[in-house]
Scaffold this motif. Structure first.
Motif, PDB file in Angstrom:
ATOM      1  N   PRO A  37       9.400 -30.732  68.010  1.00  0.00           N
ATOM      2  CA  PRO A  37      10.636 -31.491  67.838  1.00  0.00           C
ATOM      3  C   PRO A  37      11.909 -30.658  68.014  1.00  0.00           C
ATOM      4  O   PRO A  37      12.931 -31.183  68.386  1.00  0.00           O
ATOM      5  CB  PRO A  37      10.530 -32.030  66.409  1.00  0.00           C
ATOM      6  N   GLY A  38      11.860 -29.374  67.742  1.00  0.00           N
ATOM      7  CA  GLY A  38      13.089 -28.581  67.853  1.00  0.00           C
ATOM      8  C   GLY A  38      12.792 -27.110  68.037  1.00  0.00           C
ATOM      9  O   GLY A  38      12.808 -26.339  67.085  1.00  0.00           O
ATOM     10  N   TRP A  39      12.499 -26.702  69.241  1.00  0.00           N
ATOM     11  CA  TRP A  39      12.228 -25.295  69.497  1.00  0.00           C
ATOM     12  C   TRP A  39      13.320 -24.738  70.395  1.00  0.00           C
ATOM     13  O   TRP A  39      14.010 -25.469  71.081  1.00  0.00           O
ATOM     14  CB  TRP A  39      10.851 -25.092  70.138  1.00  0.00           C
ATOM     15  N   TYR A  40      13.492 -23.435  70.360  1.00  0.00           N
ATOM     16  CA  TYR A  40      14.504 -22.804  71.188  1.00  0.00           C
ATOM     17  C   TYR A  40      14.097 -21.380  71.517  1.00  0.00           C
ATOM     18  O   TYR A  40      13.249 -20.797  70.857  1.00  0.00           O
ATOM     19  CB  TYR A  40      15.879 -22.826  70.499  1.00  0.00           C
ATOM     20  N   VAL A  41      14.704 -20.835  72.537  1.00  0.00           N
ATOM     21  CA  VAL A  41      14.477 -19.455  72.938  1.00  0.00           C
ATOM     22  C   VAL A  41      15.657 -18.648  72.425  1.00  0.00           C
ATOM     23  O   VAL A  41      16.803 -19.043  72.601  1.00  0.00           O
ATOM     24  CB  VAL A  41      14.387 -19.350  74.481  1.00  0.00           C
ATOM     25  N   THR A  42      15.373 -17.555  71.779  1.00  0.00           N
ATOM     26  CA  THR A  42      16.464 -16.748  71.231  1.00  0.00           C
ATOM     27  C   THR A  42      17.222 -16.015  72.325  1.00  0.00           C
ATOM     28  O   THR A  42      16.701 -15.757  73.410  1.00  0.00           O
ATOM     29  CB  THR A  42      15.945 -15.730  70.209  1.00  0.00           C
TER      30      THR A  42
END
Length: 58
Positions: A37-42
């Motif tokens: 539902p809510g992933w991101y790449v740093t």
């Protein structure tokens, strides 16, 4: 200098640089299939990839 280009050209340059990191593109592709539902790449992996491309490092 990328910062002075139109946004679409800046994005093309970023995509081109990031696509040179096979591990990053593999991680992105796999993560997309997980339907999280809510992933991101740093920013670190993005910054380091661009820096490596600009300086000619692997």
């Amino acid at each position: 200098m990328f910062g002075r280009l139109p946004l679409d050209e800046q994005l093309d340059g970023l995509r081109s640089a990031l696509s040179q990191n096979e591990i990053l593109t593999d991680v992105m592709a796999r993560a997309a299939t997980l339907d999280l539902p809510g992933w991101y790449v740093t920013a670190g992996c993005l910054f380091q990839t661009v820096w490596n491309v600009v300086t000619g490092r692997p």
